[in-house]
Scaffold this motif. Structure first.
Motif, short mmCIF file in Angstrom:
data_model
loop_
_atom_site.label_atom_id
_atom_site.label_comp_id
_atom_site.label_asym_id
_atom_site.label_seq_id
_atom_site.Cartn_x
_atom_site.Cartn_y
_atom_site.Cartn_z
N GLN A 130 0.96 28.11 -4.98
CA GLN A 130 0.74 29.27 -4.13
C GLN A 130 0.66 28.88 -2.67
OE1 GLN A 130 -3.00 31.18 -4.60
NE2 GLN A 130 -2.33 33.10 -3.72
N GLN A 131 1.27 29.69 -1.84
CA GLN A 131 1.21 29.46 -0.40
C GLN A 131 -0.18 29.82 0.12
OE1 GLN A 131 4.57 30.90 2.00
NE2 GLN A 131 3.08 31.79 3.40
N ILE A 132 -0.74 28.90 0.92
CA ILE A 132 -2.07 29.17 1.48
C ILE A 132 -2.04 29.29 3.00
CG2 ILE A 132 -3.22 28.01 -0.43
CD1 ILE A 132 -3.80 25.69 1.54
N HIS A 133 -0.91 28.92 3.61
CA HIS A 133 -0.80 29.05 5.06
C HIS A 133 0.67 29.22 5.43
CE1 HIS A 133 -1.45 28.37 9.36
NE2 HIS A 133 -0.43 27.54 9.32
N GLU A 134 0.94 30.19 6.31
CA GLU A 134 2.30 30.41 6.80
C GLU A 134 2.35 30.04 8.27
OE1 GLU A 134 5.81 33.82 7.01
OE2 GLU A 134 3.75 34.40 6.50
N GLY A 135 3.19 29.07 8.60
CA GLY A 135 3.36 28.67 9.97
C GLY A 135 4.62 29.28 10.57
N ASN A 136 4.97 28.82 11.76
CA ASN A 136 6.16 29.34 12.43
C ASN A 136 7.44 28.96 11.69
OD1 ASN A 136 4.58 30.49 14.44
ND2 ASN A 136 4.75 28.71 15.78
N THR A 137 7.50 27.72 11.24
CA THR A 137 8.69 27.25 10.51
C THR A 137 8.34 26.56 9.20
OG1 THR A 137 8.66 25.15 11.72
CG2 THR A 137 10.02 26.92 12.62
N LEU A 138 7.06 26.17 9.04
CA LEU A 138 6.63 25.47 7.83
C LEU A 138 5.49 26.21 7.17
CD1 LEU A 138 6.58 21.76 9.11
CD2 LEU A 138 8.43 22.92 7.88
N ASN A 139 5.45 26.15 5.84
CA ASN A 139 4.37 26.75 5.06
C ASN A 139 3.60 25.65 4.33
OD1 ASN A 139 5.38 29.33 5.75
ND2 ASN A 139 6.81 29.24 4.02
N LEU A 140 2.36 25.95 4.01
CA LEU A 140 1.53 25.03 3.25
C LEU A 140 1.19 25.65 1.90
CD1 LEU A 140 -0.06 22.32 3.31
CD2 LEU A 140 -2.04 23.64 4.11
N HIS A 141 1.41 24.88 0.85
CA HIS A 141 1.09 25.32 -0.51
C HIS A 141 0.04 24.39 -1.10
CE1 HIS A 141 4.64 28.03 -0.88
NE2 HIS A 141 5.10 27.21 0.06
N ALA A 142 -0.68 24.89 -2.11
CA ALA A 142 -1.70 24.06 -2.73
C ALA A 142 -2.06 24.58 -4.10
CB ALA A 142 -2.96 24.01 -1.86
N PHE A 143 -2.62 23.72 -4.91
CA PHE A 143 -3.35 24.17 -6.09
C PHE A 143 -4.54 23.26 -6.29
CE2 PHE A 143 0.16 21.64 -7.99
CZ PHE A 143 -0.56 20.67 -8.64
N PHE A 144 -5.51 23.75 -7.04
CA PHE A 144 -6.77 23.05 -7.18
C PHE A 144 -7.17 23.03 -8.64
CE2 PHE A 144 -11.38 22.74 -7.17
CZ PHE A 144 -11.63 21.78 -6.20
N ILE A 145 -7.56 21.87 -9.13
CA ILE A 145 -8.06 21.73 -10.50
C ILE A 145 -9.50 21.26 -10.42
CG2 ILE A 145 -7.79 20.56 -12.71
CD1 ILE A 145 -4.83 20.17 -11.98
N SER A 146 -10.39 21.95 -11.10
CA SER A 146 -11.81 21.59 -11.06
C SER A 146 -12.33 21.33 -12.46
CB SER A 146 -12.63 22.72 -10.43
OG SER A 146 -14.00 22.46 -10.55
N ALA A 147 -13.14 20.28 -12.59
CA ALA A 147 -13.78 19.96 -13.86
C ALA A 147 -15.14 20.63 -13.98
CB ALA A 147 -13.91 18.46 -14.03
N GLY A 148 -15.38 21.63 -13.17
CA GLY A 148 -16.62 22.36 -13.28
C GLY A 148 -17.68 21.94 -12.29
N GLY A 149 -17.35 21.08 -11.36
CA GLY A 149 -18.32 20.66 -10.36
C GLY A 149 -17.62 20.39 -9.04
#
Length: 271
Positions: A130-149
């Motif tokens: 999923q995209q988390i930031h849209e820039g002028n020419t570049l976008n930032l995507h991320a995902f996060f996995i958590s073990a509950g802490g």
């Protein structure tokens, strides 16, 4: 025993992460946009199968994408006429999920990264993210996995994408698998950032004096902030307190990468 859940950032709000995403074991409201323009609404199942018992955590690096469904090739949807449809990733433009945590849109991208030989490698795989930031020419995507802490076995993976491209560059791992402690991991991060920013010579000059370790928020600093939030919310319900803590955690560990993207825009002017 706590469960492991995949958490993904909303484009604008980080608060949606507070409860996590538990997809795959239940149906969620969803919209599928196909590459031919067709839009299908209904209940989506088997998309990002990410709920595991804690004892199942020990997946080998390089295989976790399969275990968490990040490279799923297909998923099901029960449309508004109660017809069961199967969608294949190659035909899908985007998948939007809506549940109690908000609305998130996922797309699948080809992944490049800097390998152990510090060379850019095409891993010949695609991941949902999923995209988390849209820039002028570049976008930032991320995902996060958590073990509950918030302290251990948390993984935030960041990817940089040029507008309109179906390829992302794996830029940085905040968390469990790849901690920046050796010279090689630093070099891999530096190589990936240079590749992602190569269209802007001024940014490459900036990177020459940029310390990639600043992308990681010091745990002592973050722990102090979380304790302050715990103190401030001690009279709130447990659910509200957890929402506050999680929202702050996810925003803080993501902000250094977002700041780097903002620096790119300020230096390169969108060119």
């Amino acid at each position: 025993m706590k469960k492991i859940s995949l958490l993904s950032l909303l484009l604008i709000s980080f608060i949606s992460f507070s409860q996590g995403i538990k997809l795959g074991n239940e149906y969620n409201d969803g919209v599928v946009v196909l590459k031919d323009g067709e839009v299908v609404e209904g209940k989506i199942s088997e998309f990002l199968n990410v709920v595991f018992e804690g004892s199942e955590w020990d997946h080998p690096f390089g295989k976790f994408e399969e275990h968490f469904g990040l490279n799923d090739d297909k998923f099901e949807l029960l449309d508004t006429s109660f017809n069961r449809r199967v969608f294949y990733a190659k035909d899908v433009e985007s998948v939007t999920i809506t549940d109690e945590n908000g609305t998130r849109t996922f797309k699948q991208y080809k992944v490049l990264l800097a390998n152990g030989d510090i060379e850019i490698e095409d891993r010949n795989r695609k991941l949902w993210m999923q995209q988390i930031h849209e820039g002028n020419t570049l976008n930032l995507h991320a995902f996060f996995i958590s073990a509950g802490g918030r302290k251990k076995k948390n993984i935030r993976l960041f990817y940089i994408q040029e507008h309109g491209s179906d390829t992302v560059m794996f830029a940085f791992d905040y968390g469990y698998f790849t901690v920046i402690k050796t010279n090689k991991t630093k070099l891999r991060t530096e190589k990936a950032l240079k590749e992602a920013f190569k269209s802007c010579p001024k940014m490459l000059t900036y990177l020459e004096s940029f310390d990639v370790e600043t992308l990681r928020v010091p745990w002592k600093e973050l722990k102090k902030e979380l304790k302050e939030i715990e103190k401030r919310t001690k009279n709130f319900s447990e659910e509200v307190q957890e929402d506050e803590l999680d929202a702050h955690y996810y925003k803080r560990v993501s902000q250094p990468m977002i700041d780097l993207m903002l620096k790119y825009d300020s230096i390169c002017g969108g060119n």
